[in-house]
Design a protein around this motif. Structure first.
Motif, PDB file in Angstrom:
ATOM      1  N   UNK A  85       0.772  -1.275  -0.035  1.00 47.80           N
ATOM      2  CA  UNK A  85       0.089   0.005  -0.326  1.00 47.80           C
ATOM      3  C   UNK A  85       1.007   1.238  -0.075  1.00 47.80           C
ATOM      4  N   UNK A  86       2.201   1.183   0.760  1.00 50.36           N
ATOM      5  CA  UNK A  86       2.881   2.093   0.468  1.00 50.36           C
ATOM      6  C   UNK A  86       3.303   2.687  -0.574  1.00 50.36           C
ATOM      7  N   UNK A  87       3.411   1.859  -1.799  1.00 49.68           N
ATOM      8  CA  UNK A  87       3.529   2.228  -2.994  1.00 49.68           C
ATOM      9  C   UNK A  87       2.875   3.243  -3.943  1.00 49.68           C
ATOM     10  N   UNK A  88       1.397   3.234  -3.176  1.00 49.35           N
ATOM     11  CA  UNK A  88       0.558   4.270  -3.914  1.00 49.35           C
ATOM     12  C   UNK A  88       0.886   5.565  -3.785  1.00 49.35           C
ATOM     13  N   UNK A  89       0.675   6.564  -4.348  1.00 56.29           N
ATOM     14  CA  UNK A  89       1.306   7.975  -4.586  1.00 56.29           C
ATOM     15  C   UNK A  89       0.474   8.522  -2.964  1.00 56.29           C
TER      16      UNK A  89
ATOM     17  N   UNK B  96       3.498  16.603  -9.252  1.00 53.44           N
ATOM     18  CA  UNK B  96       4.791  16.371  -8.563  1.00 53.44           C
ATOM     19  C   UNK B  96       5.455  15.128  -9.022  1.00 53.44           C
ATOM     20  N   UNK B  97       6.648  14.769  -8.380  1.00 55.57           N
ATOM     21  CA  UNK B  97       7.139  13.434  -8.506  1.00 55.57           C
ATOM     22  C   UNK B  97       6.154  12.460  -8.230  1.00 55.57           C
ATOM     23  N   UNK B 102       2.890   7.492  -9.779  1.00 54.62           N
ATOM     24  CA  UNK B 102       1.351   6.928  -9.630  1.00 54.62           C
ATOM     25  C   UNK B 102       1.275   6.437 -11.160  1.00 54.62           C
ATOM     26  N   UNK B 103       1.709   7.366 -12.009  1.00 52.91           N
ATOM     27  CA  UNK B 103       1.582   6.766 -13.528  1.00 52.91           C
ATOM     28  C   UNK B 103       2.197   5.244 -13.657  1.00 52.91           C
TER      29      UNK B 103
END
Lengths: 226, 290
Positions: A85-89, B96-97, B102-103
């Motif tokens: 989940x931490x990989x989510x922005x 932002x970064x 996210x992409x």
């Protein structure tokens, strides 16, 4: 834009209210606990994964070690879901905090040591000396092994923290690179974005692997001591 | 439990008693009633098997249907585009970064789901199918067992209808055995009677034979007695003459045989070989007379 690079790792707040505990408890909402024998696909897959990890992990333990199965299964599930989940922005990963990882590692490690000393004192103390050491080296080796034993919880916690934090930081940095280059040199930006994609894949793997390693080591310490 | 019944009866009789707390602590436990709410009048509807339909994995299909009467097919898309552009241009969403992370993450997720989704779904379906098959198997086997029991029972009942064949055969067997015994005994009777009769016949035959012999002996004796002396002499002389003739005849063949052995041969052998019984008898009778 964040003030510095480490703002994602600060304690999370929602409207200035501390939100750490809800965030830590959030992954439990994603784990389904169906009561029917036949469920939908998601529940079936989750059930299957849990059963698979449980079997893999606890097969090698004896009956005394298998009393730890709930602890270890929940540990690996929690670590894996939190890391992923931490990989989510814009998300906060509890496992990037050393405090949290120490709080996980020290009790578990101490538990294994105490179980070993209480029930199999001779065996667990015998682990302090590797087999086949020449006699003059024994005192030194015992000291070294004791130090390595005492460093195990710290190593566990720091390993997890450092890996996840480093991965997040790298992703941020490369994201910044892509952002900066997208205005000046688009092709370099594309190259950097390829790098970002690869890194994301790595991060997913790292997230899972770190969870696995953590749990595996604790189970190893347990096996030595039961 | 009886106390509970008594207490509830007392409560219905005097409603004020229900709220009396001085009846003791156990009364509260005893008078606690369960299932006071309305029970479900119908079975609870089952959980849906599949989730609602979504478009692009996020937006439910109902939203598109909701906007369709007013804005047609492209309505939601135009709305979405407008919202995104508004957020970007007003910097409500800042690039932002994290945007690029996210992409990349979303790109990887979409790729992974598109590639491995069906396989994983099929695997989950297979697991569920196996579970259902197990339960179904249990049910079918139980039904099959019942069916087998029913069939066995029916066949047993049918068998009892056909028992009369067995009884007929047994009856026939017994009748045959009786017949056989009867015939055996009849034969034995016949044999006994026959043996008795045979005995009588044998006795008769024997007596007749004895009488015959006796008669013959008597006749012989009288005949011998009646032979007079000169008749005797005449007969003996004739016998001697006959013997001489025979002796002459016998001399020639006697040479062929082994003479020393022959000499050892007794008189009896000679008489037997040469059929000299009659002359010998005459000679013997002659000797007797002497």
């Amino acid at each position: 834009m964040n003030e510095n690079l480490f703002t994602p790792f600060s304690a999370p707040t929602i409207l200035n209210q501390p939100a750490t505990i809800p965030i830590i408890l959030f992954p439990t909402l994603l784990i389904l606990t169906p009561k029917h024998p036949i469920n939908n696909r998601l529940a079936t897959i989750q059930q299957n994964l849990t059963r698979f990890t449980l079997k893999q992990m606890m097969m090698t333990h004896n009956a005394k070690g298998q009393t730890w199965s709930l602890m270890l299964t929940s540990l690996i599930t929690f670590t894996a879901t939190t890391n992923l989940l931490g990989l989510m922005p814009y998300s906060f990963t509890p496992t990037t905090q050393l405090s949290m990882n120490l709080a996980m590692a020290i009790p578990l490690w101490a538990g294994t040591v105490m179980v070993g000393l209480r029930f199999k004192t001779k065996n667990s103390l015998a682990h302090l000396l590797p087999q086949g050491t020449p006699t003059p080296l024994i005192p030194m080796l015992v000291a070294i092994e004791t130090i390595s034993l005492l460093i195990q919880p710290v190593a566990l916690a720091v390993r997890l923290t450092a890996n996840i934090t480093a991965g997040h930081l790298l992703m941020h940095l490369i994201g910044n690179t892509v952002l900066a280059l997208s205005t000046t040199n688009l092709s370099m930006a594309l190259l950097a974005s390829t790098l970002l994609v690869l890194l994301t894949i790595l991060e997913i793997a790292v997230a899972l692997i770190q969870a696995y390693v953590f749990t595996l080591l604790i189970s190893l310490y347990l096996r030595n001591n039961t | 439990m009886l106390s509970r019944v008594v207490l509830s009866a007392a409560a219905t009789a005097a409603p004020s008693l229900k709220n009396a707390a001085f009846l003791g602590p156990g009364v509260l436990q005893a008078t606690r009633t369960f299932h006071t709410g309305q029970p479900h009048l119908a079975p609870i509807p089952p959980l849906p098997e599949y989730g609602g339909k979504v478009r692009y994995g996020l937006i439910p299909e109902e939203f598109f249907q909701f906007l369709y009467p007013k804005t047609g097919v492209t309505g939601p898309y135009v709305l979405g585009t407008g919202l995104i552009l508004y957020a970007l241009s007003k910097e409500i969403y800042v690039i932002t970064a994290e945007t690029f992370t996210a992409m990349s993450l979303i790109g990887i997720m979409v790729y992974g789901i598109k590639k491995y989704g069906p396989t994983v779904a099929a695997y989950a379906d297979k697991i569920n199918e196996q579970k259902l098959a197990q339960l179904e198997e249990a049910k079918q086997s139980s039904i099959q067992q019942m069916q087998n029991a029913i069939d066995t029972e029916k066949s047993q009942q049918a068998l009892t209808q056909k028992r009369h064949y067995l009884f007929d055969v047994q009856r026939n067997n017994i009748a045959m055995a009786l017949e056989v015994t009867y015939r055996e005994r009849l034969y034995r009777v016949y044999k006994e009677v026959k043996s008795r009769l045979d005995y009588h016949i044998a006795v008769q035959n024997m007596t007749r034979r004895k009488e015959q012999e006796h008669m013959i002996n008597w006749v012989e004796k009288h005949v011998v007695q009646s032979i007079s002396a000169e008749q005797e002499k005449e007969t003996v002389a004739k016998c001697i003459a006959d013997l001489k003739l025979l002796a002459k005849k016998a001399q020639a063949p006697l040479v062929i045989y082994n003479l020393p052995f022959l000499k050892m041969k007794s008189l009896f052998h000679i008489v037997r070989e040469q059929n000299l019984y009659r002359p010998v008898k005459c000679f013997s009778s002659f000797l007797l007379c002497l």
